[in-house]
Design a protein around this motif. Structure first.
Motif, short mmCIF file in Angstrom:
data_model
loop_
_atom_site.label_atom_id
_atom_site.label_comp_id
_atom_site.label_asym_id
_atom_site.label_seq_id
_atom_site.Cartn_x
_atom_site.Cartn_y
_atom_site.Cartn_z
N ASN A 24 -11.02 44.63 21.04
CA ASN A 24 -11.55 44.55 22.37
C ASN A 24 -11.26 46.18 22.85
O ASN A 24 -12.16 46.64 23.76
CB ASN A 24 -10.75 43.73 23.24
N LYS A 25 -10.52 46.78 22.44
CA LYS A 25 -10.00 48.28 23.15
C LYS A 25 -11.15 49.14 22.38
O LYS A 25 -11.78 49.81 23.24
CB LYS A 25 -8.93 48.89 22.53
N VAL A 26 -11.66 48.99 21.17
CA VAL A 26 -12.97 49.58 20.85
C VAL A 26 -14.12 49.48 21.26
O VAL A 26 -15.14 50.59 21.70
CB VAL A 26 -12.83 49.69 19.11
N ALA A 27 -14.24 48.04 21.57
CA ALA A 27 -15.77 47.62 22.13
C ALA A 27 -15.40 48.14 23.60
O ALA A 27 -16.98 48.59 24.28
CB ALA A 27 -15.70 46.22 22.14
N ASP A 28 -14.60 48.09 24.42
CA ASP A 28 -14.50 48.51 25.76
C ASP A 28 -14.81 49.94 26.09
O ASP A 28 -15.16 50.58 26.97
CB ASP A 28 -13.25 48.30 26.55
N THR A 30 -16.67 52.13 23.91
CA THR A 30 -17.83 52.48 23.39
C THR A 30 -19.17 52.21 24.45
O THR A 30 -19.18 50.79 24.71
CB THR A 30 -18.13 51.57 22.05
N ALA A 31 -19.78 53.18 24.65
CA ALA A 31 -20.95 52.92 25.60
C ALA A 31 -22.02 53.93 25.20
O ALA A 31 -21.66 55.12 24.88
CB ALA A 31 -20.48 53.25 27.19
N ILE A 40 -27.76 58.89 25.08
CA ILE A 40 -26.60 59.53 25.94
C ILE A 40 -25.28 58.39 25.51
O ILE A 40 -25.41 57.36 25.65
CB ILE A 40 -26.90 59.30 27.39
N ASP A 41 -24.44 59.40 24.77
CA ASP A 41 -23.18 58.59 24.55
C ASP A 41 -22.09 58.92 25.48
O ASP A 41 -21.72 60.08 25.80
CB ASP A 41 -22.77 59.26 23.21
N ALA A 42 -21.52 57.82 26.12
CA ALA A 42 -20.70 57.86 27.20
C ALA A 42 -19.12 57.39 26.78
O ALA A 42 -18.78 56.35 27.35
CB ALA A 42 -20.93 57.13 28.48
N SER A 43 -18.99 57.52 25.43
CA SER A 43 -17.66 56.83 25.02
C SER A 43 -16.44 57.37 25.38
O SER A 43 -16.36 58.68 25.43
CB SER A 43 -17.85 56.74 23.46
N GLY A 47 -9.56 56.33 23.94
CA GLY A 47 -9.45 54.91 24.10
C GLY A 47 -9.73 54.30 22.54
O GLY A 47 -9.13 53.15 22.12
N LYS A 48 -10.88 54.83 22.13
CA LYS A 48 -11.29 54.23 20.81
C LYS A 48 -10.40 54.57 19.72
O LYS A 48 -9.89 53.55 18.91
CB LYS A 48 -12.59 54.67 20.34
N GLN A 49 -9.65 55.67 19.69
CA GLN A 49 -8.49 55.84 18.85
C GLN A 49 -7.24 54.92 18.88
O GLN A 49 -7.00 54.53 17.88
CB GLN A 49 -8.11 57.31 18.94
#
Length: 74
Positions: A24-28, A30-31, A40-43, A47-49
């Motif tokens: 869930n943390k990786v999915a939330d 990643t944008a 446009i990457d707004a990740s 948080g992904k790490q």
């Protein structure tokens, strides 16, 4: 049931929880937006790490739980 099997089962359950949190943390965090042909990457990289760390801990705990349960059978 002896205590080693119970500890192994608890490790497996905790690993499932960490896996869920990590996924869930990786999915939330990643944008990605496509606008007029531009991607446009707004990740959120930190948080992904953290999510990947949770997933790694989940894999280690799962392996430990399986090893503990299999060791208790001998």
């Amino acid at each position: 049931m002896n205590s080693i099997k119970i500890i192994g089962a608890i490790l497996i359950l905790v690993s499932i929880g960490f896996g869920y949190l990590g996924f869930n943390k990786v999915a939330d965090n990643t944008a990605e937006v496509k606008f007029l042909g531009l991607k446009i990457d707004a990740s959120n990289e930190s948080g992904k790490q953290q999510g990947y760390i949770y997933l790694g801990l989940a894999a280690i705990l799962l392996a430990g739980g399986i090893y503990t349960i299999n060791k208790s059978k001998k």
